[in-house]
Scaffold this active site. Structure first.
Site, PDB file in Angstrom:
ATOM      1  CG  HIS A 151      -1.240  -0.572   1.184  1.00 38.47           C
ATOM      2  ND1 HIS A 151      -1.363  -1.554   2.142  1.00 38.47           N
ATOM      3  CD2 HIS A 151      -1.024   0.586   1.846  1.00 38.47           C
ATOM      4  CE1 HIS A 151      -1.226  -1.016   3.350  1.00 38.47           C
ATOM      5  NE2 HIS A 151      -1.013   0.278   3.202  1.00 38.47           N
TER       6      HIS A 151
HETATM    7  S1  FES Z   1      -2.138  -4.219  -0.198  1.00 39.89           S
HETATM    8 FE1  FES Z   1      -1.240  -3.544   1.653  1.00 39.89          FE
HETATM    9  S2  FES Z   1      -2.206  -4.791   3.160  1.00 39.89           S
HETATM   10 FE2  FES Z   1      -3.038  -5.491   1.280  1.00 39.89          FE
END
Ligand code: FES
Length: 186
Positions: A151
């Site tokens: 993410h």
């Molecule tokens: S940014 Fe979501 S698990 Fe690493």
């Protein structure tokens, strides 16, 4: 790029092209306190590695070259052992932590040698993103540390979260120096 290999729990190379990490499993020998070096352990693991109990593991940091990172499976979690370059250390120490989501100095993320000194060359941390648990990629991201592609979390060269959805720095495992160059994790 680091001169390392990815080794699976059976001691077999699983990503010889990428060569980002050495990936070893902790085992009964480590729990018994034997001094284990990454490469000899990898060489000795063979097919029995996945049957070995996770315990403590001793790592000879003198075998980790500058710019190299070991990745050790410890109690089911990856532990990164990185020998940082002078540039990475300078970046880690030069951060104004008031700007960090989880303020922590680089020194606070290290552990003392038996002489009570800190050796900033070696960063030891749980290599798990504190957002939803993906494994970040090293030497990546906006801060030259680690990047979590799940993410988009960016960690600096101290493993501190600097940008993205992860709320905390990557965690420091329970470890101690048992000599100037050997640490025991767990
Ligand atoms: S940014 Fe979501 S698990 Fe690493």
């Amino acid at each position: 790029m680091s001169e390392t290999q990815v080794i699976d729990a059976h001691g077999e190379v699983i990503d010889d092209d990428k060569r980002d990490f050495i990936f070893i499993a902790t085992g009964a020998a480590a729990a018994a306190g034997a001094a284990l070096l990454a490469w000899p352990l990898v060489a000795q693991m063979g097919k029995a590695a996945d049957t070995l109990a996770a315990g403590s593991v001793e790592i000879d940091l003198s075998k980790v070259a500058e710019g190299q990172q070991l990745k050790i499976l410890w109690r089911g979690a990856p532990v990164f052992v990185r020998h940082r370059t002078a540039k990475e250390i300078a970046e880690a120490e030069g951060v104004d932590i008031s700007d960090c989501p989880d303020p922590q100095t680089d020194d606070e993320r290290l552990r003392p040698t038996p002489e009570g000194k800190l050796d900033p060359r070696f960063l030891v941390m749980i290599g798990v993103c504190t957002h939803f648990g993906c494994i970040p990629v090293g030497e990546s991201g906006d801060f030259d540390g680690w990047y979590c592609p799940c993410h988009g979390s960016h960690y600096d060269t101290s493993g501190r979260i600097r940008k993205g959805p992860a709320p905390k720095n990557m965690a420091i495992p329970d470890y101690v120096y048992i000599s100037d160059t050997v640490i025991k994790v767990g």
